[in-house]
Design a protein around this motif. Structure first.
Motif, mmCIF file in Angstrom:
data_model
loop_
_atom_site.group_PDB
_atom_site.id
_atom_site.type_symbol
_atom_site.label_atom_id
_atom_site.label_comp_id
_atom_site.label_asym_id
_atom_site.label_seq_id
_atom_site.Cartn_x
_atom_site.Cartn_y
_atom_site.Cartn_z
ATOM 1 N N GLY A 8 -53.089 -2.224 1.178
ATOM 2 C CA GLY A 8 -53.069 -2.248 -0.220
ATOM 3 C C GLY A 8 -54.225 -1.277 -0.482
ATOM 4 O O GLY A 8 -55.245 -0.958 0.039
ATOM 5 N N LEU A 9 -53.918 -0.464 -2.035
ATOM 6 C CA LEU A 9 -54.775 0.594 -2.394
ATOM 7 C C LEU A 9 -55.529 -0.046 -3.639
ATOM 8 O O LEU A 9 -54.574 -0.330 -4.653
ATOM 9 C CB LEU A 9 -53.999 1.765 -2.605
ATOM 10 C CG LEU A 9 -54.693 2.892 -3.250
ATOM 11 C CD1 LEU A 9 -56.040 3.258 -2.472
ATOM 12 C CD2 LEU A 9 -53.979 3.968 -3.649
ATOM 13 N N VAL A 10 -56.642 -0.426 -3.741
ATOM 14 C CA VAL A 10 -57.438 -0.894 -5.111
ATOM 15 C C VAL A 10 -57.177 0.254 -6.374
ATOM 16 O O VAL A 10 -57.634 1.081 -6.089
ATOM 17 C CB VAL A 10 -58.762 -1.119 -4.971
ATOM 18 C CG1 VAL A 10 -59.205 -1.862 -6.121
ATOM 19 C CG2 VAL A 10 -58.634 -2.300 -3.640
ATOM 20 N N LEU A 11 -56.522 -0.248 -7.470
ATOM 21 C CA LEU A 11 -56.527 0.894 -8.619
ATOM 22 C C LEU A 11 -57.687 0.312 -9.576
ATOM 23 O O LEU A 11 -58.409 1.572 -10.021
ATOM 24 C CB LEU A 11 -55.152 0.363 -9.326
ATOM 25 C CG LEU A 11 -53.966 1.211 -8.402
ATOM 26 C CD1 LEU A 11 -52.432 1.109 -9.517
ATOM 27 C CD2 LEU A 11 -54.314 2.311 -7.641
ATOM 28 N N LEU A 30 -45.274 -5.043 -1.657
ATOM 29 C CA LEU A 30 -44.887 -5.963 -2.888
ATOM 30 C C LEU A 30 -45.056 -4.894 -3.905
ATOM 31 O O LEU A 30 -44.738 -5.475 -5.018
ATOM 32 C CB LEU A 30 -45.968 -6.966 -2.875
ATOM 33 C CG LEU A 30 -45.843 -8.039 -1.563
ATOM 34 C CD1 LEU A 30 -46.926 -8.909 -1.951
ATOM 35 C CD2 LEU A 30 -44.233 -8.510 -1.839
ATOM 36 N N GLY A 31 -45.589 -3.821 -3.845
ATOM 37 C CA GLY A 31 -45.941 -2.723 -5.106
ATOM 38 C C GLY A 31 -47.134 -3.275 -5.755
ATOM 39 O O GLY A 31 -48.185 -3.954 -5.106
ATOM 40 N N LEU A 32 -47.028 -2.830 -7.001
ATOM 41 C CA LEU A 32 -48.194 -3.443 -7.865
ATOM 42 C C LEU A 32 -48.610 -4.519 -8.141
ATOM 43 O O LEU A 32 -47.808 -4.963 -8.737
ATOM 44 C CB LEU A 32 -48.258 -2.159 -9.136
ATOM 45 C CG LEU A 32 -49.666 -2.514 -9.995
ATOM 46 C CD1 LEU A 32 -50.967 -2.188 -9.158
ATOM 47 C CD2 LEU A 32 -49.635 -1.656 -11.178
ATOM 48 N N LYS A 33 -49.656 -5.338 -7.538
ATOM 49 C CA LYS A 33 -49.987 -6.657 -8.062
ATOM 50 C C LYS A 33 -51.267 -6.938 -8.632
ATOM 51 O O LYS A 33 -52.053 -6.180 -8.043
ATOM 52 C CB LYS A 33 -49.586 -7.459 -6.708
ATOM 53 C CG LYS A 33 -48.292 -7.492 -6.200
ATOM 54 C CD LYS A 33 -47.140 -8.333 -7.072
ATOM 55 C CE LYS A 33 -45.849 -8.501 -6.633
ATOM 56 N NZ LYS A 33 -44.874 -9.497 -7.353
ATOM 57 N N SER A 109 -45.580 -4.281 -10.520
ATOM 58 C CA SER A 109 -44.592 -4.689 -9.664
ATOM 59 C C SER A 109 -43.655 -3.428 -9.103
ATOM 60 O O SER A 109 -42.563 -3.365 -8.572
ATOM 61 C CB SER A 109 -43.457 -5.687 -10.108
ATOM 62 O OG SER A 109 -44.003 -6.940 -10.354
ATOM 63 N N TYR A 110 -44.265 -2.238 -9.667
ATOM 64 C CA TYR A 110 -43.493 -1.059 -9.208
ATOM 65 C C TYR A 110 -43.726 -1.013 -7.442
ATOM 66 O O TYR A 110 -44.797 -1.075 -7.106
ATOM 67 C CB TYR A 110 -44.437 0.264 -9.704
ATOM 68 C CG TYR A 110 -44.129 1.661 -9.254
ATOM 69 C CD1 TYR A 110 -43.045 2.374 -9.635
ATOM 70 C CD2 TYR A 110 -44.880 2.216 -8.287
ATOM 71 C CE1 TYR A 110 -42.458 3.661 -9.033
ATOM 72 C CE2 TYR A 110 -44.449 3.280 -7.710
ATOM 73 C CZ TYR A 110 -43.375 4.070 -8.164
ATOM 74 O OH TYR A 110 -43.087 5.367 -7.489
#
Length: 230
Positions: A8-11, A30-33, A109-110
């Motif tokens: 994961g990459l923290v936004l 999972l995309g953006l969560k 969810s992208y």
């Protein structure tokens, strides 16, 4: 509810209640969560907040429940420790800009594993001593537009899309030549380009992104970035 292992990459994160945060993470699987993380803002847990700083790369095991707006993280550890980005003003400013671009571009969810892999590669490159920083933000915008689905075929079609601004081809020839160079060479571009044209191309890229993202919000990190393009 399933347990999923993912990178994961923290936004970004938001403070939540007294000691918690809600963190947005672009995960590979999972995309953006969005995840709620409890108790990380207490004195004894300060070190845990380091995991959730923007653009931190993580190895995660997360709970995933279909339809849930907020999930929880079961296990977290650092995937990659940056050597230069946090300690170098130029690199950290570019990273801040990247975070803003991604925050505007990626919706909940992208899911795009190839884009995730590119971002991991691009951040690794930004952390390397040999990277050419003056071209980096523009190459990042170009490369990201390919994964986001609105990259033009070449510099000419890029400027044709900016229909809101009248221009004559002769006026943007230097920018077009520069952009064609960036498209052809990506992060390996070594073109000698005057700062004026780097700044102009940045402004045109931001217009281009705003148009495709249908966003009129101000780009907050650009003032500092323009200074780096000198």
């Amino acid at each position: 509810m399933k347990l999923i292992k993912t990178k994961g990459l923290v936004l970004s994160f938001l403070k939540y209640r007294e000691t918690s945060i809600i963190v947005r993470i672009f995960t590979r699987e999972l995309g953006l969560k969005s995840y709620i993380v409890n108790g990380v803002r207490t004195k004894g847990a300060k070190s845990k907040m380091a995991f959730y700083q923007p653009l931190t790369l993580l190895d995660l095991i997360v709970y995933d429940k279909e339809g849930a707006g907020l999930n929880r993280i079961s296990e977290v550890k650092l995937s990659k420790a940056y050597e230069r980005i946090p300690f170098d003003f130029q690199r950290s400013s570019i990273a801040m800009f990247m975070g803003e671009v991604l925050g505007k571009s990626i919706y909940e969810s992208y899911h795009n594993e190839s884009f995730y892999d590119f971002l991991e590669y691009a951040l690794g490159l930004l952390d390397e001593e040999s990277v050419i920083l003056v071209h980096y933000p523009l190459v990042f915008l170009w490369e990201s537009s390919k994964y986001l689905g609105f990259a033009p075929n070449n510099a000419n079609s890029f400027f044709e899309e900016l229909t809101d601004e009248a221009y004559h081809p002769a006026e943007v020839k230097e920018e077009m030549d520069y952009l064609d160079g960036l498209i052809g060479e990506s992060f390996a571009c070594t073109h000698k380009v005057h700062a004026i044209f780097r700044k102009k191309l940045l402004d045109h890229f931001l217009m281009f992104y705003s148009k495709h993202l249908e966003s009129q919000n101000e780009w907050k990190s650009v003032k500092v970035l323009r200074q780096l393009l000198e």
